[in-house]
Design a protein around this motif. Structure first.
Motif, PDB file in Angstrom:
ATOM      1  N   ILE B  30      -7.569  -2.475  -8.465  1.00 16.56           N
ATOM      2  CA  ILE B  30      -6.330  -2.782  -9.185  1.00 16.56           C
ATOM      3  C   ILE B  30      -6.616  -2.655 -10.669  1.00 16.56           C
ATOM      4  CG2 ILE B  30      -6.720  -5.296  -9.352  1.00 16.56           C
ATOM      5  CD1 ILE B  30      -3.675  -5.616  -8.964  1.00 16.56           C
ATOM      6  N   CYS B  31      -5.647  -2.055 -11.355  1.00 17.43           N
ATOM      7  CA  CYS B  31      -5.800  -2.001 -12.805  1.00 17.43           C
ATOM      8  C   CYS B  31      -4.569  -2.679 -13.382  1.00 17.43           C
ATOM      9  CB  CYS B  31      -5.980  -0.558 -13.245  1.00 17.43           C
ATOM     10  SG  CYS B  31      -6.634  -0.460 -14.906  1.00 17.43           S
ATOM     11  N   GLY B  33      -1.672  -2.546 -11.972  1.00 18.00           N
ATOM     12  CA  GLY B  33      -1.003  -3.111 -10.791  1.00 18.00           C
ATOM     13  C   GLY B  33       0.503  -2.927 -10.766  1.00 18.00           C
ATOM     14  N   GLN B  34       1.047  -2.133 -11.678  1.00 23.31           N
ATOM     15  CA  GLN B  34       2.501  -2.040 -11.790  1.00 23.31           C
ATOM     16  C   GLN B  34       3.141  -1.380 -10.563  1.00 23.31           C
ATOM     17  OE1 GLN B  34       4.213  -3.396 -14.832  1.00 23.31           O
ATOM     18  NE2 GLN B  34       2.212  -4.354 -14.567  1.00 23.31           N
ATOM     19  N   LEU B  36       1.004  -0.949  -7.525  1.00 21.45           N
ATOM     20  CA  LEU B  36       0.286  -1.504  -6.380  1.00 21.45           C
ATOM     21  C   LEU B  36       0.856  -2.844  -5.930  1.00 21.45           C
ATOM     22  CD1 LEU B  36      -2.113  -1.294  -4.430  1.00 21.45           C
ATOM     23  CD2 LEU B  36      -3.477  -2.549  -6.107  1.00 21.45           C
ATOM     24  N   LEU B  37       1.147  -3.722  -6.903  1.00 24.29           N
ATOM     25  CA  LEU B  37       1.599  -5.056  -6.507  1.00 24.29           C
ATOM     26  C   LEU B  37       2.955  -5.010  -5.807  1.00 24.29           C
ATOM     27  CD1 LEU B  37       0.343  -7.323  -9.426  1.00 24.29           C
ATOM     28  CD2 LEU B  37      -0.368  -7.370  -7.036  1.00 24.29           C
ATOM     29  N   ILE B  38       3.772  -4.010  -6.120  1.00 23.34           N
ATOM     30  CA  ILE B  38       5.065  -3.912  -5.435  1.00 23.34           C
ATOM     31  C   ILE B  38       4.838  -3.645  -3.954  1.00 23.34           C
ATOM     32  CG2 ILE B  38       7.255  -2.664  -5.264  1.00 23.34           C
ATOM     33  CD1 ILE B  38       7.022  -1.958  -8.185  1.00 23.34           C
ATOM     34  N   VAL B 106       6.245  -2.402 -18.578  1.00 22.97           N
ATOM     35  CA  VAL B 106       5.400  -1.660 -17.637  1.00 22.97           C
ATOM     36  C   VAL B 106       4.365  -0.840 -18.405  1.00 22.97           C
ATOM     37  CG1 VAL B 106       5.411   0.199 -15.933  1.00 22.97           C
ATOM     38  CG2 VAL B 106       7.131  -1.624 -15.806  1.00 22.97           C
ATOM     39  N   ARG B 107       4.786  -0.251 -19.506  1.00 25.61           N
ATOM     40  CA  ARG B 107       3.841   0.556 -20.283  1.00 25.61           C
ATOM     41  C   ARG B 107       2.779  -0.305 -20.949  1.00 25.61           C
ATOM     42  NH1 ARG B 107       8.769   3.017 -21.908  1.00 25.61           N
ATOM     43  NH2 ARG B 107       8.583   2.444 -24.117  1.00 25.61           N
ATOM     44  N   TRP B 109       1.285  -2.892 -19.700  1.00 27.92           N
ATOM     45  CA  TRP B 109       0.267  -3.379 -18.769  1.00 27.92           C
ATOM     46  C   TRP B 109      -0.266  -2.261 -17.878  1.00 27.92           C
ATOM     47  CZ3 TRP B 109      -1.821  -7.933 -19.664  1.00 27.92           C
ATOM     48  CH2 TRP B 109      -2.678  -8.514 -18.702  1.00 27.92           C
TER      49      TRP B 109
END
Lengths: 161, 291, 82, 149, 770
Positions: B30-31, B33-34, B36-38, B106-107, B109
C-alpha cells in the motif's frame, strides 16, 4: 486481530488509541477520538465529507489508514476555532451562508483551509477546482466559492492576528 | 468491511522487498491507497499482509537530467508532480494531466507508483507516460529490471510484475526536439476518470513531416493501449486535418472498448476518433513551435 | 338517432362534460376505478389496452371507440325505457 | 447484461459438437474451469476460477441443459455463487453452430448474465473484458484439442 | 461572480430580509452540530439490514440460527417478528398503505429489507448477515410501467389488476372547445428519468426502547410528527409513548418523510433486546433502498391559435411507481396539476396512472412531480413557438397566469410576479449580445405551490403550530414542529418571531425537531414551512406581544386612541416613538402582574378556502447558457439567470442558498443524474458512477428577486427553493433545441444522446435532399 497502540496528533492534542490496523483515519478520529465533526458520506472516496488536513494537505480521511497518519499533524473542523474565536473561513461561511444542512461543511472547510494556505491569490476557477473533491448537495457551491474568495481577498485579515 | 490484515511498515525499500518476497501473493503493497482501500473496503481484495511504503524516503524523489530524462521515485505524490516547476518546464503535459486527476485530496496522498501499479485502464498517468515512451523500474529482493510501459500492462488490473516485485521508479525519457505530447480525457465531471482518454506525442523532422507518433488510448480496452494503426497513419505523413481525421478513424477501428452505463461501445469508438484527431493535432501544433 | 338528454355515465351517473359520449369516455378513462373498468371490460374491450393505445399513439382512437359504445349503450337504454 | 460473440473453428461440426459435450475435454479447454462434473443427463456441477488483477473470484454452481438440438443448437441455464460471498450470478446461455461450408464452423453464443452483490459493482466492464479473453483462450485451446484428436 | 438584483423591494423591515446569519451556523462551522449519524448512546448496539437480491420473490423461510450463534450478535428480526401491518402515509386511504418495511412473505424490489441484525459492533452485524439463510421462490418480475400494465404481466400486489396502483384525473375548463378553437395542435411523447435524493447524510436512526414501554428514536427525517404517527401505527403503540427526535439533519429533499428501514428496524431490534440500536445506511444502501424521484412516461397534446394564444391541453402519464406507493400518489397528482402551469388555458385535462413495478419505490422529491411536468411542457411550448414562428418569451408572457387567475375548482392566484420575471430574463438575454457559435440559451417558466393542502395523514391537529414563551430576561423560546433540514427554517422562524415581537434574532431560541417538546406540524415538504409554520409563528408572536402590550397600555396611561408597538426591544407609542420603555423591563413587570406566569403565545395555521392544492403560488423563470461540443456532445453550463417571484423574502441568505441549490440539483436532473436499471438492479449505486454537479460544473447563478406581496403568507412571503427545481432541465433542453434544432425527449440528456440526435438529424436531412 490484535490491536496496536497508535499515537495521533489531532488539533494540537496528542491521543493514544488502541486500534486494529485496518482502522481508517476517519474511523480513528470519529469513533476513537470522538471528534464527530468529520463526517462520512460515501464508501468510494468520492464525497469529501471526511476531509481533514494532514501536514497542511487536504486529505480524505476515508482513504488513509489511521496507522499511516502516525507522526503527522492532523487538523479537523473542531480545531479551527480557538478559544471561542472563529477562523476567517468560518466567519466567511457564516457571512455567505455557505452551508445548509451542514453535513459536508466540515470537509468543505478543511479543503478550503488547505487551499487558501497554498494558493494566495486564487482565481474563481482555481477555487472551484480546489473544492472539486467535495460534494455539497444543498448550496450549489457558489456561496462556498464566494466565502473562500472573500477570505482570499483579505476581508478577514484583521482577524488573523 | 475491510478484512483483517497484518500491517507491516518497512524502514526502507530493501526491507519492503524482503517482506514482499516472504509473503508474495498474500502480501499487498500500500502506498497512497487511494484506489486500493476502496476495493479492500468492498471486500474484493483481502490481503493477509499490508506493506506500507508510503513514508519511504528512499522512494520519494524527482530528478532530471537532459540525458536520462525524468526519474521519479514510486512514492512521489501526484501533487508533487503537479507543483514541480521542473516538470512544468520539461514535461508540461504531465502537469496538465495531474491537474485533472481526481481531486486535490486524492492527489495530495496518492502516488505515481501506486497509480501505475493499480493498472486501471482508465487511469490518467499511464497513457501520458506511455505516449512519451516512459518505463518503470520494478524491483524484487533478487534484483531490478526496467519494463517499458508498452509492455507493462497485460490485462485489466494486471501488470507484467511478478508477485514479489514492486515499482520503485518511473522513468520518462528526455523530450526529443520538435516534439510535444498532449492529453485529454472525455468525462462528465471535471474530477472524473475518463470515459475514454487519448494521449498523443508527435515528433517532427526538420521539414515538418511527422517523424514519430505515439498514440495511446485510455479506457478503450482492458488495458491502456497503443493505437498503432493510427500511428502508422501519422508517421511519415505531412500532417493536416485530413490526416488527423484518418488517424482518429484508425484508432477508433483498432481499439476494443466495452460498453457500460456511461457510454456504449460505439460511442466510445466515436469519442476515441474525435479525441485522437484533436490530440494529434494539438501535439502537432505545439511540436511545430517547440525547440 | 338522437338522445333526449345529455349522456350520463352508465357506471356512476355523472353527467358528461359537454353531454357528448366522447366526454363520457374520457371521464371513464380519467376515473379509471374498478367499477368503470369493469363496465368497459363488459363491453368486450380491454380498458388498459385502450388506455395504452390512447397514450402512446397519435389521435384519439380509443376515446372515439369507447365513445361510440357509450353512445350505442345510451341509445339502447333510452329505447328500452320507451 | 447480455454478452454476445462469434468465433470460427476449423473442424467438422459433429466432432466439434461431441467435444463440447465431452466434459473432460471441455474442462481442459475452458480457461479457469476448475471442475466440470456431469451429475445427470442435463445437469452439470461447475466451478470456475477467474482472476481480475488482484481480485480473485471462484464461482461454483449448477448448469442445466434446457434445450439440445444436436449438432446445431444448445441452451442452458445456471446459477452460481462466489466462494467468498462477493455475490452470485444467474446465466442463460444459447449457442448455435453453423457450418460455413469451407470446413469451418461458426459458433455464436449469447449469454444473459445477471449478477448481484459486490461483483456487480465492477459489472459490465470486467465481465465483458473477461468474457472476451476467455473466448480467445477457449478458441485457441479448442482448436488445438481438435487438431490433436 | 454572480449578479443579484432586487425588483420592487418593499419598505425595509428591522429583521426580515436583512443579512442574518443562520441560527445553527456556529454549530455547523465548528463541527459541533451532532447529527443522528453522530449519536452514540451508552450500551448501544449496531444494526445491519439483510436485503433482497431478487426483484420479485416469495420468502419461503428464513433461518437465522447460525447468525444468532455468532458471538456478539444480540438479536435478529424478520417480518415474522413484526405485526405485519402495512403502512403508508395515506392513513385516509387504506388501499394505498401497502408497504411492510420488513415484508412477511414477499419481496418486490432488489434491496428490500428481509431481516435485520443487532450486534455489539457493525463488523459483527455485517458478518451475521452472511449467515442468515433465506429460502426464496423467485417470481417473474417486471420493471417498466408500460410492460407492467400489459396483460399477463406479473402481479406485484394482490388485487391490483394490471399493476395499476393509483389513477388521478384533473379536468377544468372547456377542453374540447379549446381544441376546436385551436389552429395548431402538437402531440409529443417524453420520458423522464428518476433521480436520487442523495442526501449527504444517508438514512440513519438510533432507537431506544426501555422497560417502561417507551420508545425514543433519533432519526434523520423531515417530519418527526409523521414518524411518530407512522411508527405508532406499525408498532401498535400510542403516539404519546413514542418520542421522535430529529437532531441536525443532513439533507432531505423529499426523501426523508416516510418510514425507512433504519427507523423501523432499529425500533423492532431495540424492542427485542431493550438496548439502543443504531443503523446507518451505506451510500450504496441509500441508493438502492431509499426511494427516488418518479420516472415518468408523458404524452402531451397542446392546442394553440396561430397568434400564440393557448387554447387547451391534455396529458396522459404513466409513472414508474416502483414496488410501493409511498408519497408517489401525490407526485402523480401534482405532476398533472403543474403541467398546466404557469399558463391560462380554456380547458385542461390530465389522466395519470401510477404503475407498480419491481423496482425501487418512487416518492416525493424536491419539485414533487413538477420537474417532469415542466421538462415536457416547457420544451413543447418552445417547439410550438418555433413551429409557428413566434417569439417564445412573448408567447409565454401573453398566456401566463396573472393576479386573480382562477383554475376552476383548484386554485385562485392571489399574487403573481411572472411578468417581471419575463422582463428580467429578456434583459439578461439581451445583455449577452451575440453568443459564440458553440453556445446557446434556453429558458423555461414555472410556477409552484407554497405548501400543500393535503391531509393524507388524517391528522386532527393544525397543519402548523407554534408556541412563543417570553422569559423574564427578555429572551424568547420559540417552539415549532417545523423541521430544519438545512433549508434554514429555524432561522426563518426566528426572523419572523423577532420581527413580530420587536426584538432581535439573538433573543430567540428556536426549539424544533422533537415530538416531546414541540407542537405538532406536518413538517418539511411541499414548500410549506415558510408560509404555514411562518403564519403560526407570526400568530404566536403576535399573541404574546398582545399580552405584553396589554400591560403596557395599562401602565402607560396612554390615550386609548394611541397604538403601541415594539421595535428593537423598545416598547413605544407609534405616534410618539420616543415615548416608551425597555422591552425587558416591561416583561419583568408583566410577569409580576401575571402572578409569575410566563407569557405564552400560541399560533396555528391550517389553510381554509384556498382551493385543493396550495394557499399560494410562486412564479419563476430560468435561463441557462449552454456550451455543447458538437463532436462529443458534451454539455457545459456557462451561465444562468433565475428570475423569481417569491413574495416578500424573509431570510435573505437562505433565499439565495435555496435558489442556487435548487438550480444545481435541477440542472443535474437535466443532464447528469441518471439512474439506469438492468433487470431491476440499479447500475450506479455509488458516487463514482452517479454524477452530480460539483463546484467546477456549477455556473454563475444570477438572481433577480422579484418582491411581490402574497396576502396569505406571513409578511407577504411564499415559496422559494423547491419550485426552481422544476424549470431547469427544460431550459437545458431548449438551449439544445436552439443550437441544433434537435428535440430531446428523454432526460437526463447525456452526451451520447446528443451525438445520436445530431446524427439522426443529418441522416434525415440527407434523405430529404434526395
Amino acid at each position: 486481530m490484535e490491536k496496536q497502540l497508535l499515537r495521533l496528533n489531532v488539533n494540537d492534542q496528542n491521543y493514544e488509541i488502541y486500534i486494529n490496523p485496518k482502522t481508517l483515519l476517519v474511523e480513528a478520529i470519529r469513533d476513537h477520538i470522538e471528534l464527530t465533526g468529520t463526517k462520512r458520506g460515501c464508501d468510494t472516496v468520492s464525497c469529501g465529507a471526511c476531509t481533514v488536513v494532514v501536514d497542511d494537505m487536504a486529505v480524505k480521511a476515508c482513504s488513509v489508514l489511521a496507522v499511516q497518519a502516525e507522526g503527522t499533524k492532523i487538523l479537523t473542523s473542531e480545531g479551527l476555532e480557538v478559544n471561542g474565536k472563529l477562523a476567517p473561513i468560518q466567519k466567511a461561511f457564516l457571512d455567505e451562508g455557505a452551508f445548509q444542512c451542514g453535513f459536508c461543511t466540515s470537509g468543505m472547510l478543511m479543503s478550503s483551509v488547505a487551499f487558501l494556505n497554498e494558493t494566495k491569490k486564487p482565481t474563481e476557477k482555481e477555487i472551484r477546482d480546489g473544492i472539486e473533491g467535495n460534494i455539497c448537495r444543498c448550496t450549489g457551491y457558489n456561496s462556498i466559492v464566494r466565502a473562500i474568495d472573500s477570505v482570499a481577498k483579505g476581508k478577514y485579515t484583521e482577524d488573523k492576528v | 468491511m475491510i478484512s483483517d490484515f497484518t500491517y507491516l511498515k518497512p524502514g526502507s525499500a530493501k526491507e519492503a522487498l524482503k517482506m514482499l518476497a516472504e509473503h508474495q501473493d498474500d502480501g499487498k503493497i500500500i502506498c497512497g491507497g487511494q484506489s486500493l482501500l476502496i476495493i479492500m473496503r468492498q471486500g474484493l481484495v483481502t490481503p493477509e499482509y499490508v506493506i506500507d511504503i508510503k513514508k519511504l524516503k528512499d522512494l520519494n524523489y524527482m530528478t532530471f537530467d537532459p540525458k536520462d530524462g525524468l526519474k521519479m521515485g514510486a512514492t512521489t505524490t501526484h501533487r508533487t508532480i503537479e507543483k514541480s516547476a521542473m516538470v512544468k518546464e520539461k514535461y508540461p503535459v504531465l502537469v496538465e494531466m495531474e491537474e485533472k486527476l481526481a481531486s486535490i485530496q486524492v492527489r495530495n496522498w496518492g502516488t505515481i507508483g501506486g497509480n501505475l501499479a493499480h493498472a486501471d485502464a482508465a487511469g490518467d498517468p499511464a497513457p501520458v507516460l506511455m505516449s512519451m515512451g516512459g518505463s518503470v523500474k520494478v524491483a524484487s529482493a533478487s534484483g531490478e529490471r526496467v519494463i517499458s510501459l508498452d509492455d507493462f500492462y497485460t490485462d485489466l488490473f494486471e501488470t507484467a510484475m511478478n508477485h514479489d516485485e514492486m515499482i520503485v521508479e518511473v522513468i520518462v525519457p528526455p523530450r526529443p526536439a520538435k516534439s510535444a505530447t498532449k492529453y485529454q480525457k472525455f468525462n462528465l465531471l471535471d474530477s472524473d476518470q475518463g470515459i475514454v482518454a487519448v494521449a498523443a506525442t508527435i515528433t517532427l523532422n526538420g521539414g515538418g513531416v511527422c517523424k514519430d507518433a505515439r498514440i495511446v488510448l485510455g479506457n478503450a480496452a482492458s488495458t491502456t493501449i497503443r493505437a498503432k494503426e493510427a500511428e502508422k497513419v501519422l508517421i511519415g505523413a505531412k500532417l493536416d486535418d485530413a490526416v488527423f481525421q484518418k488517424a482518429g478513424e484508425a484508432a477508433a477501428a483498432e481499439c476494443q472498448p466495452v460498453a457500460d452505463i456511461h457510454a456504449s461501445e460505439e460511442y466510445r469508438r466515436h469519442l476515441i476518433s474525435i479525441l485522437t484527431k484533436r490530440m494529434a493535432k494539438a501535439a502537432w501544433e505545439q511540436a511545430k513551435i517547440s525547440g | 338517432m338522437s338522445l333526449s338528454g345529455p349522456i350520463i355515465c352508465p357506471v356512476c351517473g355523472k353527467k358528461a362534460k359537454t353531454g357528448s359520449a366522447i366526454d363520457c369516455a374520457r371521464h371513464m378513462f380519467g376515473t379509471g376505478d374498478q367499477p368503470h373498468r369493469k363496465w368497459v371490460e363488459a363491453q368486450g374491450l380491454s380498458f388498459i389496452d385502450l388506455l395504452i393505445e390512447q397514450a402512446t399513439t397519435p389521435g384519439n382512437r380509443s376515446y372515439v371507440l369507447l365513445g361510440e359504445i357509450i353512445q350505442k349503450d345510451a341509445e339502447k337504454r333510452e329505447a328500452e325505457k320507451k | 447484461m447480455i454478452i454476445e460473440g462469434k468465433f470460427n473453428i476449423n473442424a467438422p461440426i459433429k466432432k466439434l459438437w461431441d467435444t463440447l459435450f465431452d466434459v473432460e475435454a471441455l474442462a481442459a479447454c475452458l480457461p479457469g474451469a476448475e471442475k466440470i462434473e456431469k451429475l445427470d443427463d442435463t445437469t452439470y456441477d461447475v466451478t470456475m476460477k477467474q482472476r481480475v488483477g488482484i481480485i480473485k473470484v471462484t464461482m461454483s454452481g449448477k448448469q442445466v441443459l434446457t434445450k439440445v438440438e444436436a449438432p446445431t443448437h444448445l441452451e442452458m441455464e445456471g446459477e452460481a455463487v462466489d466462494k467468498t460471498k462477493l455475490g452470485h450470478m444467474k446465466d442463460k446461455i444459447t449457442m448455435d453452430l453453423k457450418e460455413l461450408g469451407n470446413g469451418e464452423v461458426e459458433i455464436s453464443y449469447k449469454m444473459d448474465v445477471n449478477m448481484v452483490g459486490k461483483l456487480a459493482m465492477f459489472g459490465d466492464r470486467v465481465m465483458r473484458s473477461k468474457a472476451n479473453e476467455v473466448e480467445k483462450e477457449f478458441v485457441k485451446n479448442l482448436s488445438a484439442k481438435l487438431k490433436a484428436l | 461572480m454572480n449578479k443579484y438584483t432586487v425588483i420592487n423591494p418593499h419598505e425595509p423591515f428591522k429583521v426580515i430580509n436583512t443579512h442574518i446569519h443562520n441560527v445553527d451556523g456556529w454549530a455547523k462551522v465548528t463541527g459541533r452540530a451532532a447529527y443522528t449519524f453522530d449519536i452514540k448512546l451508552p450500551g448501544m448496539l449496531y444494526g445491519k439490514i439483510l436485503r433482497s437480491p431478487h426483484p420479485h420473490a416469495n420468502i419461503r423461510g428464513i433461518d437465522a440460527s447460525k447468525a444468532l450463534a455468532l458471538d456478539g450478535v444480540k438479536a435478529v428480526v424478520t417480518g415474522k417478528d413484526t405485526l405485519g401491518i402495512k403502512q403508508g402515509i395515506w392513513r385516509r386511504y387504506k388501499d394505498l398503505c401497502d408497504e411492510q418495511i420488513l415484508p412477511v412473505d414477499k419481496v418486490r424490489y432488489i434491496g428490500e429489507p428481509v431481516a435485520a441484525v443487532a450486534a455489539t459492533t457493525e463488523e459483527i452485524a455485517e458478518k451475521a448477515l452472511d449467515l442468515i439463510e433465506v429460502d426464496y421462490e423467485v417470481l417473474p418480475a417486471v420493471f417498466e410501467p408500460l410492460d407492467a400494465i400489459k396483460k399477463g404481466a406479473p402481479e406485484i400486489h394482490e388485487g391490483f389488476e394490471r399493476n395499476i396502483n393509483v389513477t388521478r384525473h384533473i379536468e377544468w375548463g372547456e377542453v374540447e372547445e379549446g381544441f376546436e378553437e385551436a389552429e395548431y395542435i402538437r402531440e409529443d411523447w417524453f420520458r423522464c428519468g428518476g433521480q436520487a435524493h442523495m442526501c449527504m447524510e444517508t438514512r440513519c436512526a438510533v432507537s431506544s426502547y426501555t422497560p417502561d414501554k417507551k420508545l425514543t428514536i433519533y432519526h434523520s427525517n423531515q417530519s418527526p410528527y409523521y414518524m411518530q404517527g407512522l411508527m405508532a401505527g406499525v408498532l401498535d403503540m400510542r403516539e404519546g409513548d413514542i418520542r421522535v427526535v430529529a437532531p441536525y439533519v443532513g439533507g432531505g429533499f423529499g426523501g426523508k418523510f416516510e418510514l425507512d428501514g433504519a427507523i423501523f428496524c432499529t425500533a423492532i431490534l431495540s424492542m427485542k433486546c431493550y438496548k439502543p440500536v443504531k443503523i446507518v445506511y451505506t451510500r450504496e444502501e441509500d441508493f438502492i433502498a431509499s426511494k427516488r424521484r418518479t420516472p415518468m412516461f408523458y404524452y402531451t397534446r397542446t392546442g394553440v391559435k396561430k397568434d400564440g394564444t393557448f387554447c387547451a391541453r391534455e396529458a396522459k402519464v404513466f409513472t414508474n411507481g416502483g414496488a410501493y406507493t409511498g408519497m408517489g400518489a401525490t407526485a402523480l397528482y401534482l405532476t398533472g396539476f403543474f403541467h398546466s402551469f404557469p399558463y391560462r388555458w380554456k380547458g385542461y385535462r390530465y389522466d395519470g396512472y401510477r404503475v407498480y413495478t419491481n423496482t425501487l419505490p418512487s416518492t416525493s422529491m424536491r419539485g414533487f412531480g413538477a420537474p417532469q411536468a415542466m421538462w415536457c411542457s416547457e420544451q413543447q411550448i418552445e417547439w410550438i413557438a418555433a413551429d409557428l414562428g413566434l417569439d417564445p418569451i412573448e408567447m409565454r408572457r401573453k398566456n401566463s397566469h396573472q393576479e386573480g387567475t382562477i383554475l376552476p375548482g383548484q386554485a385562485t392566484i392571489a399574487s403573481c410576479g411572472i411578468d417581471q420575471c419575463y422582463d428580467e430574463i429578456t434583459k439578461w438575454i439581451k445583455g449577452k449580445g451575440k453568443l459564440p457559435a458553440n453556445r446557446s440559451i434556453g429558458i423555461s417558466a414555472c410556477g409552484f405551490m407554497s405548501g400543500g393542502i393535503f391531509n393524507w395523514f388524517d391528522s386532527p391537529y393544525s397543519f402548523s403550530s407554534a408556541v412563543v414563551t417570553i422569559n423574564q430576561d427578555g429572551t424568547v423560546e420559540l417552539h415549532i414542529g417545523a423541521q430544519e433540514i438545512g433549508q434554514g427554517s429555524n432561522t426563518t422562524m426566528a426572523i419572523i418571531c423577532a420581527e413580530t415581537l420587536g426584538v432581535k434574532v439573538e433573543d430567540i431560541k428556536v426549539h424544533s425537531g422533537d415530538t416531546d417538546h414541540c407542537p405538532p406540524d406536518l413538517g418539511a415538504w411541499g414548500s410549506r414551512q415558510t408560509l404555514m409554520t411562518g403564519n403560526a409563528t407570526k400568530m404566536a408572536s403576535e399573541n404574546a406581544k398582545k399580552q405584553l402590550l396589554e400591560f403596557a397600555y395599562a401602565q402607560s396611561g396612554l390615550n386609548i386612541v394611541y397604538d403601541l408597538d415594539i421595535k428593537d426591544r423598545w416598547v413605544h407609542a407609534i405616534a410618539r416613538p420616543e415615548r416608551g420603555e425597555d422591552f425587558v423591563k416591561l416583561v419583568r413587570k408583566a410577569l409580576r402582574g401575571k402572578d409569575g406566569q410566563k407569557i405564552v403565545g400560541r399560533g396555528y395555521y391550517t389553510p381554509h378556502r384556498k382551493g385543493m392544492i396550495s394557499p399560494a403560488y410562486s412564479y419563476m423563470l430560468q435561463g441557462v447558457e449552454v456550451e455543447v461540443d458538437e463532436e462529443t456532445g458534451k454539455i457545459t453550463l456557462m451561465d444562468s439567470m433565475t428570475a423569481h417571484d417569491c413574495g416578500q423574502p424573509i431570510n435573505h441568505l437562505g433565499l439565495i442558498g435555496q435558489l442556487e441549490g435548487a438550480f444545481s440539483m435541477a440542472a443535474g436532473y437535466g443532464y447528469l443524474e441518471y439512474m439506469p436499471y438492468e433487470d431491476g438492479k440499479l447500475m450506479n449505486p455509488n458516487l463514482v458512477d452517479y454524477k452530480m454537479i460539483r463546484a467546477p460544473e456549477m455556473p454563475p447563478a444570477n438572481i433577480a428577486e422579484i418582491d411581490t406581496y402574497e396576502p396569505e403568507g406571513p409578511y407577504g412571503a411564499k415559496e422559494a427553493g423547491e419550485g426552481l427545481t422544476n424549470p431547469t432541465a427544460a431550459a437545458i433542453g431548449n438551449a439544445l433545441f436552439h443550437r441544433f434544432g434537435v428535440q430531446m425527449k428523454e432526460c437526463p440528456v447525456r452526451p451520447e444522446m446528443v451525438v445520436n440526435a445530431l446524427k439522426e438529424k443529418k441522416e434525415k436531412e440527407a434523405a430529404e435532399k434526395k
